[in-house]
Design a protein around this motif. Sequence first.
Motif, PDB file in Angstrom:
ATOM      1  N   ILE A 530      11.502 -28.384  -0.735  1.00 11.93           N
ATOM      2  CA  ILE A 530      11.301 -27.032  -1.293  1.00 11.93           C
ATOM      3  C   ILE A 530      12.660 -26.399  -1.552  1.00 11.93           C
ATOM      4  O   ILE A 530      12.904 -25.819  -2.610  1.00 11.93           O
ATOM      5  N   LYS A 531      13.576 -26.567  -0.593  1.00 15.05           N
ATOM      6  CA  LYS A 531      14.879 -25.898  -0.702  1.00 15.05           C
ATOM      7  C   LYS A 531      15.683 -26.429  -1.897  1.00 15.05           C
ATOM      8  O   LYS A 531      16.277 -25.663  -2.630  1.00 15.05           O
ATOM      9  N   PHE A 532      15.665 -27.764  -2.090  1.00 13.73           N
ATOM     10  CA  PHE A 532      16.463 -28.214  -3.239  1.00 13.73           C
ATOM     11  C   PHE A 532      15.773 -27.892  -4.564  1.00 13.73           C
ATOM     12  O   PHE A 532      16.430 -27.733  -5.599  1.00 13.73           O
ATOM     13  N   ASN A 533      14.437 -27.741  -4.545  1.00 11.08           N
ATOM     14  CA  ASN A 533      13.752 -27.267  -5.752  1.00 11.08           C
ATOM     15  C   ASN A 533      14.061 -25.794  -6.023  1.00 11.08           C
ATOM     16  O   ASN A 533      14.123 -25.375  -7.181  1.00 11.08           O
ATOM     17  N   VAL A 534      14.260 -25.030  -4.947  1.00 11.19           N
ATOM     18  CA  VAL A 534      14.688 -23.623  -5.100  1.00 11.19           C
ATOM     19  C   VAL A 534      16.031 -23.598  -5.833  1.00 11.19           C
ATOM     20  O   VAL A 534      16.238 -22.817  -6.765  1.00 11.19           O
ATOM     21  N   ALA A 535      16.970 -24.491  -5.407  1.00 12.79           N
ATOM     22  CA  ALA A 535      18.286 -24.551  -6.061  1.00 12.79           C
ATOM     23  C   ALA A 535      18.138 -24.861  -7.549  1.00 12.79           C
ATOM     24  O   ALA A 535      18.794 -24.252  -8.401  1.00 12.79           O
ATOM     25  N   VAL A 567      21.459 -33.372   2.812  1.00  4.81           N
ATOM     26  CA  VAL A 567      22.419 -33.760   1.773  1.00  4.81           C
ATOM     27  C   VAL A 567      21.915 -33.438   0.359  1.00  4.81           C
ATOM     28  O   VAL A 567      22.674 -32.997  -0.502  1.00  4.81           O
ATOM     29  N   ASP A 568      20.604 -33.622   0.126  1.00  5.05           N
ATOM     30  CA  ASP A 568      20.055 -33.343  -1.211  1.00  5.05           C
ATOM     31  C   ASP A 568      20.084 -31.853  -1.525  1.00  5.05           C
ATOM     32  O   ASP A 568      20.362 -31.452  -2.660  1.00  5.05           O
ATOM     33  N   VAL A 569      19.776 -31.059  -0.525  1.00  2.00           N
ATOM     34  CA  VAL A 569      19.804 -29.601  -0.724  1.00  2.00           C
ATOM     35  C   VAL A 569      21.229 -29.177  -1.087  1.00  2.00           C
ATOM     36  O   VAL A 569      21.442 -28.403  -2.030  1.00  2.00           O
ATOM     37  N   ARG A 570      22.232 -29.724  -0.337  1.00  2.00           N
ATOM     38  CA  ARG A 570      23.638 -29.377  -0.615  1.00  2.00           C
ATOM     39  C   ARG A 570      24.023 -29.791  -2.041  1.00  2.00           C
ATOM     40  O   ARG A 570      24.671 -29.047  -2.769  1.00  2.00           O
ATOM     41  N   GLN A 575      25.469 -28.130  -7.452  1.00  2.00           N
ATOM     42  CA  GLN A 575      25.287 -28.295  -8.899  1.00  2.00           C
ATOM     43  C   GLN A 575      24.948 -26.952  -9.560  1.00  2.00           C
ATOM     44  O   GLN A 575      25.491 -26.611 -10.619  1.00  2.00           O
ATOM     45  N   ALA A 576      24.051 -26.189  -8.918  1.00  2.00           N
ATOM     46  CA  ALA A 576      23.648 -24.885  -9.456  1.00  2.00           C
ATOM     47  C   ALA A 576      24.823 -23.900  -9.444  1.00  2.00           C
ATOM     48  O   ALA A 576      25.002 -23.115 -10.396  1.00  2.00           O
TER      49      ALA A 576
END
Length: 587
Positions: A530-535, A567-570, A575-576
Amino acid sequence: MAMIDEPLYPIAVLIDELKNEDIQLRLNSIRRLSTIARALGEERTRKELIPFLSENNDDDDEVLLAMAEELGVFIPYVGGVEHANVLLPPLETLSSVEETCVRDKAVESLCRIGAQMREQDLVECFIPLVKRLAAGEWFTARVSSCGLFHIAYPSAPETLKTELRTIYSQLCQDDMPMVRRSAATNLGKFAATVEASHLKTDIMSIFEDLTQDDQDSVRLLAVEGCAALGKLLEPQDCVSHILPVIVNFSQDKSWRVRYMVANQLYELCEAVGPEPTRSDLVPAYVRLLRDNEAEVRIAAAGKVTKFCRILNPELAIQHILPCVKELSTDSSQHVRSALASVIMGMAPVLGKDATIEQLLPIFLSLLKDEFPDVRLNIISKLDQVNQVIGIDLLSQSLLPAIVELAEDRHWRVRLAIIEYIPLLASQLGVGFFDDKLGALCMQWLKDKVYSIRDAAANNVKRLAEEFGPEWAMQHIIPQVLDMINNPHYLYRMTILHAISLLAPVMGPEITCSKLLPVVINASKDRVPNIKFNVAKVLQSLIPIVDQSVVEKTIRPCLIELSEDPDVDVRFFATQALQSSDQVMMST
């Protein structure tokens, strides 16, 4: 074609490689033939390389196929069109090998070379080659020769033309069915080069022999010849020569021939013209629609709308509609599916009254068919019926069936309905949509299948575009945002995806006041996905919202996510942030 900067192989190395046991080495050297030819120069290519290739008796089909292909584009390397005839001997040898794909490629290359050759060379070199192949002891040579007549014939002097027609006629009566098949396949191309006076006599007698062949594989190829010859003949000749053949073929004892007639019927109708079609071909077509073999019925059913367009509505209602009713309850699902894919096109042909009385009941029965493909084919063409009978009748009769399909257990059926909803919405209007279909659209966002949820998110966006942001604010946004608290993370992800799609449609104001807070809130979710989709969503919102909002709200959230343990969230947060920096620099 090999690149120019490849190493330039001398002929000795080529000879070594072509005799190598490793097939890959042999293949590579054949594919480098153009490079080798450039290295040798035009004269040495003609005197050394081509004779060597003619004698090369490689027994691997892959190597021979590559050689046949390369030689087809070799004219520039042997010194241009005036020397094209040196390429004929190796291709003549390849035209007689056992492997079909090598022969076909050799014939294709011979046709390509023959089309560029000078008339004198064609008479002196190409036509004798065709005659040698046609008289070949082994049937493979005779099979290949049939594909070369249309290149050889136009340039031949009158005496040779007569001889070529006679040879072709003999090939059509060859003992080997494969030769007769090849002659039947190429008859249309050959006939197109023959003069009109000989077309009626020589070619038609050849054609009649083929239509009475005892092998069904030859007769079914003659069906294709019907359409090709029909385009070359005058209408009255077409009716007297071609029409009886088509009618006989539609009752042929072999189902493959009948299948071919059903498949080619529209082209055959075009060849004979509208009047003979109405008088002679309607009964033949009705027979095919009621054929014992399912494959024939499938082919015939798929042509039902095209055929009706040639007829007037009365004839279609009188003769074709009864068959269509029978086919809609056919024992084979594939027949019903073929019918469903074209039956909607009959509505504009038959007109409003006949569609309401006769076709609507058939549509409804196909919409309730037990096989999903049949239902799908009906759904995807509903707009054709809407143009004829109007939305009120359509919604009364077909909408209950559509709602039922929206909850179908096969996800592909549900998917087809979703993709059709925006079109349906624009046709039904906003009031009707809210009553009947609004709840369904929200329900799909919580479907068990990802493809459905993804399509549902796109659907919501397209509805917002169709009915405008104000309508969406009332009917879509509150319900979509409520779902962000769903206990299952996959559904929460779907909502984030829907928000990223809705934001450009809704504009900066609503995005900042309604959508952005929900996304920021989701960044505190415990699930990393969810968090990396938020990014990702925040990155897509940066160009939409005001720069001050990016600075005050989006960047702090992304900075926080860029320090996340996952790591994926970071990665996506960083990137964003980079994307946001680029936007700031460009503004």
